[in-house]
Write a protein that holds these residues in place. Structure first.
Motif, PDB file in Angstrom:
ATOM      1  N   ASN A 127       4.178 -17.322   0.230  1.00 43.24           N
ATOM      2  CA  ASN A 127       3.298 -16.273  -0.469  1.00 43.24           C
ATOM      3  C   ASN A 127       3.755 -14.664   0.198  1.00 43.24           C
ATOM      4  N   HIS A 131       2.353  -8.820  -2.292  1.00 43.87           N
ATOM      5  CA  HIS A 131       3.687  -8.707  -3.057  1.00 43.87           C
ATOM      6  C   HIS A 131       2.780  -7.616  -4.290  1.00 43.87           C
ATOM      7  N   LYS A 132       2.267  -7.870  -5.144  1.00 43.06           N
ATOM      8  CA  LYS A 132       1.714  -7.241  -5.862  1.00 43.06           C
ATOM      9  C   LYS A 132       1.387  -5.961  -5.950  1.00 43.06           C
ATOM     10  N   PHE A 137       4.642  -4.610 -10.091  1.00 46.07           N
ATOM     11  CA  PHE A 137       3.351  -5.079 -10.472  1.00 46.07           C
ATOM     12  C   PHE A 137       2.329  -3.674 -11.104  1.00 46.07           C
ATOM     13  N   ARG A 249      10.487  -6.646 -11.511  1.00 49.44           N
ATOM     14  CA  ARG A 249       9.749  -7.571 -11.927  1.00 49.44           C
ATOM     15  C   ARG A 249       9.856  -8.767 -11.485  1.00 49.44           C
ATOM     16  N   THR A 251       9.225 -12.379 -12.020  1.00 47.44           N
ATOM     17  CA  THR A 251       7.796 -13.483 -12.691  1.00 47.44           C
ATOM     18  C   THR A 251       7.677 -15.029 -12.333  1.00 47.44           C
ATOM     19  N   GLU A1128       6.340  -4.183  -1.770  1.00 47.65           N
ATOM     20  CA  GLU A1128       5.271  -3.790  -1.233  1.00 47.65           C
ATOM     21  C   GLU A1128       4.529  -2.823  -0.511  1.00 47.65           C
ATOM     22  N   SER A1221       2.656   3.799  -8.947  1.00 44.51           N
ATOM     23  CA  SER A1221       2.218   3.024  -8.400  1.00 44.51           C
ATOM     24  C   SER A1221       1.658   3.148  -6.785  1.00 44.51           C
TER      25      SER A1221
END
Length: 1481
Positions: A127, A131-132, A137, A249, A251, A1128, A1221
């Motif tokens: 994880n 990241h989001k 994102f 992106r 998924t 990120e 962003s």
């Protein structure tokens, strides 16, 4: 002429056109790419063209030598990457059942244990915690913008207060002409005071109006007021870009789970005949007549009354609750119009054939019960006698079928309250019907049903209650499935043969409905309780196992081990003796003694849950009966040679006679469960023995003629039976079975191994193992997918832990790598429907994300491997042997330098010595490239654009390869310890680099899989060796870094060499490489990763020079860059908090960042400030990724860059996405942090200033017309085309106005007169909003310093640009906004029309009809869209209901967009007021 200010005197008059002329001649190649893209007016070594990537700073060294100067807080968080950035999570997998499905405890073999582990172990998830927050994102989507725009203050604009249907000037004239009265004016207003001065009220006094206040204080107050009540997020006010799914992106794949099709709940409510004289037993199953296949197991249910059940108590033990189910959930993966729900009825065996036994049900009526009372009592008495004596046996009775899709399709219809679907001639109404009695809401016309699968949706129809009134009598000689398929096909014909048959009248009520999401009281096919299951005493619902009509490609995720036995037919015509009422007793045996029958046969209805035997139905007086029975068996986890199915044939005596037994055995046969270690399934035609089988019969097939045994019909096959396995243990594929058998034999060190007719000894195991690995490519795809997780685990295990066979280490890395590439490509080729936008197969991506883990890394497992993943001492592992084998002597020990294998070093400990040798020489890393380093190096070096560093890395990779034989023999004489365990990511990189031919091509086709596998292996390795917090420079050996460099170089070479031949492959490869580097930024030396980016950049740039049209390759590079920059921690990776160091050269650079960034060459007082606004070498080195982004923007927007105009929107979208962003990122909410982020984009100001002649003109009378498609620089530079007069510009700058004609204010080349294409309004607006974000958030002091050093021309251009921003984002009133929306709507209709033409083609009746309907609508005399009501079905967008709904939606959107537009306009003006250069005091 007034005296010029000091800063203006220092302005250099050198323009970029002169710089271009000086430098362009020094470079060859493509003129449009080199003409004006060089940096610097001098030719110093610091000058690097914008078309080439600069060398990045050593990130890790810079990070260590420039520690953060701030304490903890948002600004420090901007500089440092959090220590919890990456986490490895072991998440328990969700279990559907209360008790997990696991094999029974016992001495299970290794394969069963591996399967059980694979189906129960936790998910191993890597994880990236933040990241989001990356651009993939970005929250600036339409739905999320609604939330972010809530609470906007309402702005009031004068334009909205004007009366409708009149322009501003007309309103003013009208007001002048209008007469006014006192009554029409408010009290106290100015207008009122004209008429009533005496009664007018005084205005409120303005406090402190005449006080002396310093100018600085006024400026400070104004600045505070400008910043108050402003929306923090500028992009939340700007409409989202109209683009597809962001390419960056990734998924998250779906969690692997058990497969279910569309689920159907069937409830059996009641079964009632005209007479009730005996118990009746029913079963349900689904059949597909097109595929001629039974697509579900049987569901047995019992609707008898307690009185009827009581007559069978001598034969039935206490019924288990699981056998009392009356509702079932069926799963249909491939629903179609050919699916039938077949209901079969059985009764207790009695004397007489089926016709005689069914006659009373067809003769007697319920209305005549009183009249026929005596006859019915007699029938009940006879039935009770048969039940007491023959209650164990069944006989066929009746059947019927329901066309499932008729029910589903009619369940949504309001045509009638009940639906009658009949089979029979019209005169015989009700010969077979289904009545639906349910309240129906909604409407679905039966006209919409088609014969295709698109209408077969089982998830949304309304529940229906069916009453089946008629059954068909079973025919004793037509019981087979083939006969049933003929009957079902005949039912669909208008003239059905079944309509002429005499029916059995009954009433069976059934509820059919879509199954709920989480039904209560549900049992799996293995009878395990599914959550939620609140009370075990409640009658359950059974999940019915599906046998899909076609293959389903889903990996096994739950333990399942079931066997279904279908007795089909028996031919005793040539058997001597009495054998007519024949039943077959089926038993599953673990030995040959009668007591070895295992209680593993599932019960049917109202009986025990499991039993030791099952009987087939009896066809009265038939020596060659057909059977239709299904016997379901729970297979033991581990099978031996003694497990077999025993079939015993009995003659049942229906008449009770003295000295006549109830059942007489008349034959025996059997099926051994294993044959050479493999489960035996399929069709069998077995001979039947007249005598009991002899001892040890179970290990032999009945086909073997045993001496002294008597057989029916001279040992011919007379009994047909089918055995079907649904197992998550047995692969039922010969290639997979052989591979797993060899691997497990190797694990357990049990030799010889018998596979098929071969006995494999240890000395030839290596050859057989390599052969079986290669043969995996020939296995069927369906079992490969079902056992995909275990198969990949085993292949990976062979890569990282090479086995030891006969004392030799066998390297299987290359063979395993090749077959993995083959399997991955097969899945991509045949399962293309389960791929995401990047071509990633969902099955493989979910394996990597959830399942894969490094062997021997499970922290909770004491045994080697994750939960015992193939752990064995017979693999070469990391562990040191406790006792050195006597056969191995350290008599040739020598130490080699890690950096240079040819330099001897000082011997240390034996462990260090071995590690040094293996680490430096790369021993035992492959087995197939002996003495091929030179040829391989030549192959990879064929690309002329590869860098020298990459070539050296590839040479080192190839030279490390050696033969497994050479390595094994060397180690055998070298040391008594096992060699170091290999690391998967290192092996994958090496095998990929040295691969060739079809293997290399296969790896390139699915590069994403190997890249993601390497990344997860890297993270797991760092996690389990506690290196996630260690310095990044020390995490990986040099040889692995060389392999990665070589790999990236070769992949980049493939991209630039193949993009014109196979663009689809190159796009996937390009994106995969970008995601790989994006991932490496989280785990590797970031400076090293930047060097990999540069490697890619150099190869692409070299190719661009030779292309006449570089659009495609530049577009690929944009995609690559956008994905890499979606990290990120993109801002942190750009080192945002350090001032740039000026160039080593004492002379200031004249940048074309002059031509492409700030656009101007000046001798500034502070070179560091100048570097921040220019795409100078220091800027591009320190802010590496941001420099690449802005460089791409500058190159593509350059008006002289031919062939790149089509990429304007794409590159602007990339910058817009990044800034959007940043704007919404909660980490950058603090103004100081946002100012630091904005520093990364200061060169954007100059880039946009350069594009002013190309921008869409928003200033022309506030209308929607743009500048002509081409505009010349001469036109733009003329006095009439100026937006801001030079007088105003010089006054703001504090400079006297020169008495000269206005110079060229924009273009650096005043002599150019070529036409440049104008940007679209959307692209221009996006670019300007990016500019405003930088101006709004950048440090005002830095901006002021830069403004101070601008020349007159530069300042004039800046002001014109700001004026264009005002015109672009100025709020023009609600009417203009509505007009813009109407144009947008008209554009969407035009797109629909184009789509119609594309679909219908250039000719045809349908197209003509569309055109006519469109013409009639346009010729409507009323002028309304609804003036003509004809042909509206052709214009769905013209119907009333469509218009009303769209109008409501548009009005709601318009209100929201209007508020956002108002706020954006106000916020923009406040930002510009603070941005404008201030006059020095």
């Amino acid at each position: 002429m007034a005296e010029r200010r000091a800063f203006a005197q220092k302005i250099s008059r050198t323009v970029a056109a002169e710089v271009r002329k000086q430098i362009a001649g020094q470079y060859g190649g493509s003129p449009q790419l080199l003409k004006n893209l060089n940096v610097g007016a001098n030719t110093s070594h610091h000058t690097v063209p914008l078309t080439e990537a600069v060398d990045p700073v050593d990130f890790e060294d810079y990070y260590l030598t420039h520690p953060p100067a701030v304490e903890s807080g948002p600004l420090r968080d901007l500089i440092e990457i959090p220590c919890d950035d990456i986490e490895v999570l072991f998440t328990p997998r969700e279990c559907r059942t209360i008790v997990p499905a696991v094999p029974e405890e016992g001495d299970n073999d290794l394969h069963v244990r591996d399967c059980a582990r694979s189906y129960t172990e936790d998910w191993a998830i890597v994880n990236r915690k933040y990241h989001k927050l990356g651009t993939g994102f970005n929250p600036n989507t339409l739905d999320k913008q609604k939330e972010r725009q809530k609470g906007l203050p309402k702005q009031i604009f004068e334009s909205d207060e004007l009366p409708e249907n009149s322009g501003y000037q007309d309103d003013q004239d009208d007001l002048k002409r209008r007469s006014m009265s006192i009554d029409d004016t408010p009290r106290g207003s100015w207008a009122c005071s004209i008429f009533d001065l005496k009664n007018s009220l005084p205005d409120a006094l303005l406090p402190n109006l005449l006080d002396r206040v310093p100018n600085e204080e006024i400026d400070r107050q104004n600045e505070e007021q400008r910043k108050s009540n402003r929306h923090k997020e500028l992009f939340a006010l700007h409409p989202t870009l109209d683009e597809e799914e962001p390419i960056e992106r990734h998924t998250v794949p779906d969690v692997p789970k058990e497969h279910f099709g569309q689920r159907l709940l069937v409830k059996c409510l009641s079964l009632k005949f005209e007479i009730e004289i005996e118990p009746i037993f029913a079963s349900l199953a689904l059949y597909d007549i097109k595929e001629k296949k039974k697509i579900s197991e049987n569901f047995f249910f019992d609707l008898n009354s307690e009185q009827m059940k009581s007559v069978l108590r001598p034969h039935v033990q206490s019924a288990a609750i699981s056998t009392l189910a009356r509702s079932a959930i069926f799963s249909i993966t491939y629903p179609s119009q050919d699916v039938f729900l077949v209901i079969k009825l059985e009764k207790v065996l009695q004397q007489g054939d089926i016709g005689e036994c069914a006659e009373p049900y067809m003769v007697f009526k319920e209305s005549d019960t009183a009249k026929n009372k005596e006859k019915l009592e007699k029938l009940r008495g006879q039935s009770e006698q048969f039940c007491q004596r023959l209650g164990r046996y069944r006989m066929p009775f009746a059947w019927t079928a329901i066309h499932l899709m008729n029910i589903v399709n009619s369940a949504g219809s309001l045509e009638r309250d009940t639906t009658d679907l009949e089979i029979g001639v019209p005169e015989r109404k009700g010969s077979w019907s289904e009545r639906r009695n349910s309240s129906i809401v909604g409407r679905r016309s039966l006209e919409r049903t088609t014969s295709g699968d698109e209408s077969c949706n089982l998830s949304s129809f309304r529940p229906a209650t069916l009453t089946v009134t008629n059954f068909f009598k079973q025919e004793g000689d037509r019981l087979s499935d083939e006969d049933l398929y003929k009957f079902l096909a005949d039912m669909r014909r208008p003239s059905s043969v079944l309509r002429r048959l005499r029916p059995i009248t009954a009433q069976l009520k059934i509820d059919i409905s879509p199954a709920p999401e989480n039904p209560h009281y549900c049992l799996t096919p293995e009878l395990l309780q599914v959550k939620p299951y609140p009370d075990s005493r409640v009658r359950p619902t059974k999940e019915i196992l599906e046998f899909p009509a076609r293959d389903v490609y889903v990996p096994n995720t739950t333990y399942r081990n079931l066997l279904f036995v279908y007795a089909q037919s028996l031919n005793f015509a040539n058997r001597q003796g009495s054998a007519r009422n024949i039943t077959v007793k089926v038993q599953f045996m673990c030995g040959e003694d009668p007591s070895n029958a295992m209680p593993v046969i599932f019960g049917k209805s109202s009986c025990a849950e499991f039993s030791k035997e099952a009987y087939t139905a009896v066809v009265y007086h038939n020596r060659s009966p057909d059977f239709y029975d299904e016997i379901k068996i729970k297979l033991p986890a581990t099978l031996t040679d003694h497990h077999h199915i025993l079939f015993t044939f009995y003659h049942v005596s229906c008449q009770q006679k003295q000295n006549t037994p109830l059942e007489t055995p008349v034959g025996y046969t059997w099926i051994p469960m294993l044959q050479n270690g493999r489960l035996r399934t399929g069709q069998f035609c077995l001979p039947v023995s007249l005598e009991k089988p002899p001892q040890s019969y179970s290990v032999l097939s009945p086909d073997v003629p045993l001496p002294g045994m008597k057989w029916v019909d001279n040992h011919k096959g007379v009994f047909n039976v089918e055995v079907v396995a649904v197992s998550a243990v047995h692969t039922q594929d010969q290639y997979l079975d052989k591979f797993f058998a060899l691997v497990h034999a190797l694990d357990e060190h049990m030799f010889p191994v018998r596979i098929g007719d071969m006995r494999i000894m240890e000395n030839n195991l290596e050859t057989e193992l390599k052969t079986s690995i290669a043969a995996l490519s020939s296995s069927q795809l369906e079992p490969v997918v079902r056992f995909l997780h275990i198969l990949l685990d085993k292949l990976i295990l062979l890569i990282v832990r090479p086995p030891i066979i006969a004392g030799q280490i066998v390297n299987l890395g290359q063979a395993s790598f090749e077959v993995i590439a083959s399997i991955v490509n097969r899945l991509h080729k045949y399962l293309d429907s389960s791929q995401d936008q990047h071509g990633r197969n969902s099955l493989l991506s979910s394996y990597i994300y959830y399942v894969f883990r490094l062997p021997n890394t499970d922290p909770n497992s004491p045994s080697p491997g994750p939960g015992g993943l193939g752990g064995s001492v017979h693999y070469a592992t990391m562990a040191r042997s406790a006792v050195r084998p006597a056969s191995l002597n350290l008599n040739r020990s020598r130490s080699l330098s890690n950096s240079n294998p040819d330099i001897s070093g000082t011997p240390t400990s034996p462990d260090d010595e071995v590690r040094s040798i293996i680490g430096s020489k790369g021993l035992d890393r492959s087995n197939s490239w002996v003495n091929t380093g030179g040829s391989k190096a030549g192959t990879w070096g064929a690309n002329p654009s590869s860098s020298s560093e990459s070539m050296q890395a590839m040479d080192r990779s190839c030279n490390r390869m050696s033969s497994h034989t050479e390595t094994a023999s060397f180690l055998q004489t070298l040391t008594g310890r096992l060699p170091t365990k290999k690391l998967l990511h290192e092996e994958l990189a090496l095998q990929w680099v040295v691969s060739s031919g079809s293997v290399r091509e296969g790896a390139l086709q699915q590069a994403w899989f190997f890249f993601e596998l390497m990344v997860k292996s890297i993270v797991h390795h760092l996690y389990f060796t506690d290196r996630l917090d260690s310095p990044r420079k020390n995490r990986f050996p040099e040889r692995f870094m060389d392999d990665i460099t070589a790999l990236v170089s070769t992949v980049a070479a493939d991209i630039v060499s193949r993009f014109q031949k196979d663009l689809e492959l190159v796009e996937r490869l390009n994106n995969s490489l970008a995601f790989f580097l994006n991932d490496l930024l989280s785990v590797m030396d970031r400076g090293f990763v930047f060097s990999l980016v540069k490697t890619y950049w150099k190869q692409v740039s070299s190719k661009l020079y030779t292309l006449p049209s570089p659009t495609v390759l530049v577009s690929l590079r944009l995609d690559f860059l956008r994905i890499v920059c979606s990290h990120e921690h993109y801002v942190t990776l750009n080192l945002p908090c350090g001032l740039l160091t000026p160039p080593a050269s004492p002379s200031p650079s004249v940048s074309s960042a002059t031509s492409q960034s700030s656009g101007f060459s000046t001798n500034v007082q502070d070179q560091k400030i100048a570097n921040m606004f220019e795409l100078s070498v220091p800027f591009r080195q320190q802010h590496y990724l941001a420099g690449l982004v802005l460089t791409e923007l500058a190159v593509i927007l350059d008006p002289e860059a031919e062939g790149l105009f089509g990429l304007h929107k794409k590159v602007i979208s990339m910058v817009h996405n990044l800034l959007s962003s940043h704007d919404s990122d909660p980490r950058y909410a603090d103004p100081d942090v946002k100012a630091r982020v904005a520093m990364l984009y200061l060169p954007l100001i100059g880039i946009v200033m350069e594009t002013v002649p190309q921008l869409y003109d928003f200033t022309e009378s506030h209308n929607q017309r743009g500048r002509p498609s081409g505009s010349t620089t001469e036109d733009y530079d003329s006095e009439g085309g100026s937006m801001i007069s030079q007088t105003v510009a010089m006054a703001i700058a504090g400079t006297s106005v020169p008495q000269l004609s206005r110079p060229s204010s924009f273009l650096l080349n005043p002599t150019a007169s070529r036409q440049y294409a104008t940007f679209s309004a959307e692209s221009s607006r996006s670019l300007l909003i990016c500019l405003l974000w930088v101006l709004k958030n950048a440090d005002e002091m830095i901006l002021q310093k830069w403004f101070t050093d601008l020349s007159v021309m530069q300042l004039n251009r800046l002001l014109d640009l700001l004026y264009l921003c005002v015109s672009c984002f100025e709020y023009k009133g609600k009417k203009a906004f509505e007009r813009m929306n109407s144009l947008t709507f008209k554009k969407s209709k035009d797109m629909k029309a184009k789509l119609e033409e594309a679909i219908l083609g250039s000719i045809g009746a349908r197209q003509e009809m569309v055109r006519r309907s469109r013409g009639q609508l346009e010729r409507s005399p009323s002028g309304s869209a609804f003036g003509s009501q004809e042909n509206l079905r052709w214009r769905k967008d013209m119907t009333h209901w469509r218009q009303n709904s769209e109008k409501m939606d548009k009005s709601q959107k318009a209100v929201r967009y209007c508020n956002a537009d108002q706020e954006l306009s106000w916020s923009m003006k406040q930002s510009l007021m603070g941005t404008l250069p201030q006059k020095p005091i």
